[in-house]
Write a protein that holds these residues in place. Structure first.
Motif, PDB file in Angstrom:
ATOM      1  N   GLY A   1       0.800  -1.215   0.000  1.00 17.80           N
ATOM      2  CA  GLY A   1       0.000   0.000   0.000  1.00 17.80           C
ATOM      3  C   GLY A   1       0.836   1.269   0.000  1.00 17.80           C
ATOM      4  N   SER A   2       2.097   1.165   0.366  1.00 14.97           N
ATOM      5  CA  SER A   2       2.960   2.347   0.348  1.00 14.97           C
ATOM      6  C   SER A   2       3.371   2.737  -1.066  1.00 14.97           C
ATOM      7  N   PHE A   3       3.117   1.861  -2.039  1.00 17.58           N
ATOM      8  CA  PHE A   3       3.346   2.186  -3.444  1.00 17.58           C
ATOM      9  C   PHE A   3       2.051   2.815  -3.960  1.00 17.58           C
ATOM     10  N   ILE A   4       2.051   4.112  -4.158  1.00 15.68           N
ATOM     11  CA  ILE A   4       0.827   4.857  -4.473  1.00 15.68           C
ATOM     12  C   ILE A   4       0.431   4.664  -5.943  1.00 15.68           C
ATOM     13  N   THR A   5      -0.829   4.291  -6.141  1.00 18.35           N
ATOM     14  CA  THR A   5      -1.396   4.185  -7.491  1.00 18.35           C
ATOM     15  C   THR A   5      -2.759   4.860  -7.502  1.00 18.35           C
ATOM     16  N   ASP A   6      -3.289   5.053  -8.698  1.00 25.16           N
ATOM     17  CA  ASP A   6      -4.649   5.573  -8.832  1.00 25.16           C
ATOM     18  C   ASP A   6      -5.670   4.444  -8.860  1.00 25.16           C
ATOM     19  N   GLY A   7      -5.192   3.215  -8.911  1.00 25.99           N
ATOM     20  CA  GLY A   7      -6.083   2.075  -8.893  1.00 25.99           C
ATOM     21  C   GLY A   7      -5.665   1.002  -9.871  1.00 25.99           C
ATOM     22  N   MET A   8      -6.606   0.097 -10.119  1.00 35.13           N
ATOM     23  CA  MET A   8      -6.290  -1.101 -10.899  1.00 35.13           C
ATOM     24  C   MET A   8      -7.473  -1.518 -11.752  1.00 35.13           C
ATOM     25  N   ILE A   9      -7.135  -2.080 -12.905  1.00 28.12           N
ATOM     26  CA  ILE A   9      -8.126  -2.645 -13.826  1.00 28.12           C
ATOM     27  C   ILE A   9      -7.719  -4.090 -14.082  1.00 28.12           C
ATOM     28  N   VAL A  10      -8.659  -5.020 -13.944  1.00 27.85           N
ATOM     29  CA  VAL A  10      -8.410  -6.415 -14.296  1.00 27.85           C
ATOM     30  C   VAL A  10      -9.270  -6.724 -15.518  1.00 27.85           C
ATOM     31  N   MET A  11      -8.586  -6.891 -16.666  1.00 29.69           N
ATOM     32  CA  MET A  11      -9.298  -7.062 -17.945  1.00 29.69           C
ATOM     33  C   MET A  11      -8.548  -8.022 -18.844  1.00 29.69           C
ATOM     34  N   PRO A  12      -9.142  -9.164 -19.177  1.00 36.40           N
ATOM     35  CA  PRO A  12     -10.367  -9.715 -18.614  1.00 36.40           C
ATOM     36  C   PRO A  12     -10.108 -10.288 -17.220  1.00 36.40           C
ATOM     37  N   CYS A  13     -11.178 -10.426 -16.478  1.00 37.57           N
ATOM     38  CA  CYS A  13     -11.099 -10.983 -15.135  1.00 37.57           C
ATOM     39  C   CYS A  13     -11.726 -12.366 -15.156  1.00 37.57           C
ATOM     40  N   SER A  14     -10.902 -13.382 -14.928  1.00 43.95           N
ATOM     41  CA  SER A  14     -11.411 -14.759 -14.900  1.00 43.95           C
ATOM     42  C   SER A  14     -12.264 -14.969 -13.651  1.00 43.95           C
ATOM     43  N   MET A  15     -13.094 -15.974 -13.692  1.00 46.51           N
ATOM     44  CA  MET A  15     -13.920 -16.303 -12.527  1.00 46.51           C
ATOM     45  C   MET A  15     -13.054 -16.796 -11.373  1.00 46.51           C
ATOM     46  N   LYS A  16     -11.929 -17.433 -11.673  1.00 47.90           N
ATOM     47  CA  LYS A  16     -10.994 -17.855 -10.628  1.00 47.90           C
ATOM     48  C   LYS A  16     -10.416 -16.631  -9.917  1.00 47.90           C
ATOM     49  N   THR A  17     -10.013 -15.624 -10.687  1.00 49.45           N
ATOM     50  CA  THR A  17      -9.478 -14.397 -10.091  1.00 49.45           C
ATOM     51  C   THR A  17     -10.556 -13.687  -9.288  1.00 49.45           C
ATOM     52  N   LEU A  18     -11.750 -13.604  -9.832  1.00 51.99           N
ATOM     53  CA  LEU A  18     -12.870 -12.982  -9.112  1.00 51.99           C
ATOM     54  C   LEU A  18     -13.097 -13.678  -7.778  1.00 51.99           C
ATOM     55  N   ALA A  19     -13.100 -15.012  -7.779  1.00 54.56           N
ATOM     56  CA  ALA A  19     -13.301 -15.767  -6.541  1.00 54.56           C
ATOM     57  C   ALA A  19     -12.170 -15.486  -5.553  1.00 54.56           C
ATOM     58  N   GLY A  20     -10.933 -15.418  -6.045  1.00 48.29           N
ATOM     59  CA  GLY A  20      -9.800 -15.105  -5.172  1.00 48.29           C
ATOM     60  C   GLY A  20      -9.920 -13.718  -4.558  1.00 48.29           C
ATOM     61  N   ILE A  21     -10.386 -12.766  -5.357  1.00 46.87           N
ATOM     62  CA  ILE A  21     -10.566 -11.391  -4.860  1.00 46.87           C
ATOM     63  C   ILE A  21     -11.597 -11.361  -3.747  1.00 46.87           C
ATOM     64  N   THR A  22     -12.737 -11.998  -3.976  1.00 46.66           N
ATOM     65  CA  THR A  22     -13.815 -11.930  -2.976  1.00 46.66           C
ATOM     66  C   THR A  22     -13.465 -12.697  -1.707  1.00 46.66           C
TER      67      THR A  22
END
Length: 188
Positions: free
Chosen positions: A74-95
Motif C-alpha cells: 500500500g505504500s506504493f501509491i497508485t490511482d487504482g487497478m483494472i483487471v481485464m479480462p477478469c477470470s472467474m478464478k481471479t474474481l473468486a480469489g478477490i472476494t
C-alpha cells in the motif's frame, strides 16, 4: 497517473491491448502490468498480435508470482487497478481475499487503500456463484464492467464495441476517451 492492469486467462485477452493503447495515449500515465500465465497462453489462441505489442505499451511488467513487487504494498501509491479480462478464478480469489498471486494481491492492496478497482469479468452465461462473487466484489468496493455489447452508439466493428467498453472503464478514473461514443439522447 499510475494504473495497474491485470490480465487473466479468461477469454478476451486482446481487449487488454486496446486498454493499454488508450492508457498509453494519456500524458504522464504510468502503466504497471501483470499478465498471468493462462493469459499468455490465451493470447496465443485468441490473437494474431505478438505479445510484445502488449508488453511494449507498459512501463513495468511484473511476474504473476512476484508477491514482493512494489505494487504488492500500500505504500506504493497508485490511482487504482483494472483487471481485464477478469477470470472467474481471479474474481473468486478477490472476494475470498485469497491473494496467492500478484494480480489478486494488487487488487487486495488497492481495496484496503480505498483505491479504484475495475473488474471486467468474462464468462457467459454467468452462473449463480459468478453473480454472487460479482456482488461480493461490488460490496467490497470494486466496479464491475462486463464487456457487454452496446448498440446505441452505432458500432460497425468489434473494435467499436471494445472501444465502448474501454471508454466505460476509463470514465471510472475520470478519463475521457476520444473513441467512446456516449449516449446523446433521443429526439421523439
Amino acid at each position: 497517473m499510475r494504473i495497474i492492469v491485470g490480465v487473466t486467462g479468461a477469454s478476451g485477452v486482446e481487449m487488454s491491448y486496446y486498454l493499454l493503447r488508450a492508457l498509453k495515449s494519456i500524458e504522464n500515465c504510468e502503466i504497471h502490468l501483470i499478465i498471468s500465465e493462462k493469459a499468455r497462453i490465451n493470447w496465443g489462441y485468441e490473437t494474431n498480435r505478438p505479445l510484445d505489442d502488449l508488453l511494449r505499451m507498459t512501463d513495468i511488467v511484473y511476474e504473476p508470482k512476484d508477491i514482493a513487487a512494489p505494487i504488492s504494498s500500500g505504500s506504493f501509491i497508485t490511482d487504482g487497478m483494472i483487471v481485464m479480462p477478469c477470470s472467474m478464478k481471479t474474481l473468486a480469489g478477490i472476494t475470498a481475499g485469497y491473494a496467492d498471486n500478484l494480480i489478486i494481491r494488487a487488487v487486495d492492496v488497492c481495496l484496503k487503500e480505498c483505491r479504484k478497482v475495475v473488474l471486467v469479468p468474462r464468462e457467459m452465461p454467468f452462473g449463480k456463484v459468478h453473480l454472487k462473487n460479482m456482488k461480493e466484489a461490488a460490496d467490497l468496493g470494486c466496479t464491475i464492467i462486463p464487456p457487454v455489447l452496446t448498440f446505441y452508439n452505432g458500432p460497425k466493428t468489434i473494435e467499436d464495441q471494445i472501444n465502448h467498453i474501454i471508454g466505460k472503464i476509463l470514465m471510472q478514473f475520470g478519463i475521457h476517451y476520444s473513441k467512446f461514443i456516449s449516449w446523446a439522447g433521443h429526439d421523439e
